[in-house]
Enzyme design. Sequence first.
Site, short mmCIF file in Angstrom:
data_model
loop_
_atom_site.label_atom_id
_atom_site.label_comp_id
_atom_site.label_asym_id
_atom_site.label_seq_id
_atom_site.Cartn_x
_atom_site.Cartn_y
_atom_site.Cartn_z
N LYS A 110 0.81 -1.22 0.00
CA LYS A 110 0.00 0.00 0.00
C LYS A 110 0.84 1.27 0.00
O LYS A 110 0.42 2.30 -0.49
CB LYS A 110 -0.95 0.01 1.20
CG LYS A 110 -2.12 -0.94 1.03
CD LYS A 110 -3.23 -0.59 2.00
CE LYS A 110 -4.44 -1.49 1.77
NZ LYS A 110 -5.51 -1.28 2.75
N LYS A 192 -4.43 -9.13 -6.95
CA LYS A 192 -5.73 -9.43 -6.33
C LYS A 192 -6.78 -8.40 -6.77
O LYS A 192 -6.43 -7.27 -7.13
CB LYS A 192 -5.60 -9.48 -4.81
CG LYS A 192 -5.45 -8.14 -4.15
CD LYS A 192 -5.66 -8.22 -2.63
CE LYS A 192 -5.52 -6.83 -2.05
NZ LYS A 192 -5.81 -6.68 -0.66
N LYS A 195 -10.35 -2.84 -4.20
CA LYS A 195 -11.19 -1.66 -4.38
C LYS A 195 -10.36 -0.41 -4.63
O LYS A 195 -10.87 0.59 -5.11
CB LYS A 195 -12.16 -1.47 -3.22
CG LYS A 195 -11.62 -1.81 -1.86
CD LYS A 195 -12.75 -2.02 -0.84
CE LYS A 195 -12.19 -2.54 0.47
NZ LYS A 195 -13.21 -3.00 1.40
P1 TYM Z 1 -10.78 -5.24 3.79
O1 TYM Z 1 -11.81 -4.20 4.07
O2 TYM Z 1 -9.65 -4.86 2.89
O3 TYM Z 1 -11.49 -6.48 3.15
C1 TYM Z 1 -12.65 -7.07 3.73
C2 TYM Z 1 -12.60 -8.57 3.55
O4 TYM Z 1 -12.60 -8.89 2.15
C3 TYM Z 1 -11.53 -9.77 1.87
N1 TYM Z 1 -11.03 -9.54 0.50
C4 TYM Z 1 -10.97 -10.47 -0.44
N2 TYM Z 1 -11.32 -11.76 -0.46
C5 TYM Z 1 -11.14 -12.44 -1.61
N3 TYM Z 1 -10.61 -11.91 -2.74
C6 TYM Z 1 -10.23 -10.61 -2.77
N4 TYM Z 1 -9.73 -10.09 -3.88
C7 TYM Z 1 -10.41 -9.83 -1.60
N5 TYM Z 1 -10.14 -8.54 -1.27
C8 TYM Z 1 -10.53 -8.37 0.02
C9 TYM Z 1 -10.47 -9.44 2.92
O5 TYM Z 1 -9.55 -10.48 3.09
C10 TYM Z 1 -11.32 -9.21 4.14
O6 TYM Z 1 -11.66 -10.44 4.75
N6 TYM Z 1 -8.05 -5.21 7.99
C11 TYM Z 1 -9.27 -5.71 7.38
C12 TYM Z 1 -10.50 -5.33 8.17
C13 TYM Z 1 -10.43 -5.67 9.60
C14 TYM Z 1 -10.59 -6.96 10.20
C15 TYM Z 1 -10.45 -6.76 11.59
C16 TYM Z 1 -10.86 -8.22 9.68
C17 TYM Z 1 -10.19 -4.79 10.62
N7 TYM Z 1 -10.21 -5.45 11.80
C18 TYM Z 1 -10.56 -7.84 12.49
C19 TYM Z 1 -10.96 -9.30 10.58
C20 TYM Z 1 -10.82 -9.10 11.95
C21 TYM Z 1 -9.38 -5.16 5.97
O7 TYM Z 1 -8.78 -4.17 5.66
O8 TYM Z 1 -10.22 -5.86 5.14
#
Ligand code: TYM
Length: 326
Positions: A110, A192, A195
């Site tokens: 990032k 991957k 967004k």
């Molecule tokens: P975030 O918001 O980037 O993504 C949310 C969830 O979507 C999954 N994801 C994907 N899965 C499959 N293919 C993809 N291309 C893809 N892109 C995103 C992510 O793996 C995630 O599960 N740090 C986390 C949010 C968070 C969190 C937590 C999660 C904050 N605290 C505690 C679990 C437990 C995040 O930025 O996810």
Amino acid sequence: MRVLTGIQPTNVLHIGNLFGALIPAVELQDEHELYIMIADYHSITVPQNPETLSESILLNAAAYLAAGINPTKTVLFQQSQISAHTELAWIMQSQTHMGEMKRMTQFKDKSGDKADAVSVGLFTYPILMASDILLYDAEGVPVGHDQKQHVEITRDIGQRFNKTFGETFVIPKPIIRKHGARLKSLTEPEKKMSKSAASAKSYISLMDEREIVHKKIRSAVTDSEQIITFEERREGLYNLLTIFSLCTGKSGEDLAHEYAEGGMKNLKDDLATALSDYLDPIQAKMKELLENKDELKRIIANGSVAAEKIATAKLVEVKKKIGVVL
Ligand code: TYM
């Protein structure tokens, strides 16, 4: 088992989030005690427009509900409504080594070549995520593959605290499904689906209309081999078959067999139709939910009150252990 997961609110949710995070959560809610957090304090590690951020929080809550989360069974809450998250994160920052944070691949991705110009929060963010999880004594954390390293560091931080101050936290395990946890970009299938990608052609948004879905799938990058097969080395095709499999329930192998001789065009057309059919009811439900924002806010506030009780009790225990409660 207590299970906790989270999502950073953004104004775009893509099918990677849907299949990697939302649907797996829905599948867990009947058998487990589930907590879902809208991680808005994670979002502000990069610049946000305040108005868009509040809209995104509601949009993400609506997406979980539209995908099938039942707020009378599952606790859906907003991270910033519970100050224990940031407070524990501060305590845990003092338990985490610089070297551990420097190893985080998502920060490297990032920040790219402008590591000195990004926020300190983007660097320490995995500690906030560890605190999110540890506060609830969650045993399982359903996430997509890109978050695996963050759950691993959560384990390390929790274990270190337990060792130094005595048993305090349950050490969580990531729950990563075999297919769908790593959907790829439609335009650059070695990356991957994300967004924050520069081009909207690289992902299918949950709100994309039928025509757009068809257009994006039709222009998805594959390879020049003629026969359709389900093999990881054929990244673009493998990704399309994985998406097809997720929205039809058929296996990738069976689908490859079905379309083996029929050609890429047929495969893409039928996939686009199946995906739009899958998204239709979710989109309709999301629109309906977003028409009643007060009700959405009420659901989030109720969830936050329930979550706060658990989080605050754990924080008090931690504060006693480290010696700041007189
Ligand atoms: P975030 O918001 O980037 O993504 C949310 C969830 O979507 C999954 N994801 C994907 N899965 C499959 N293919 C993809 N291309 C893809 N892109 C995103 C992510 O793996 C995630 O599960 N740090 C986390 C949010 C968070 C969190 C937590 C999660 C904050 N605290 C505690 C679990 C437990 C995040 O930025 O996810």
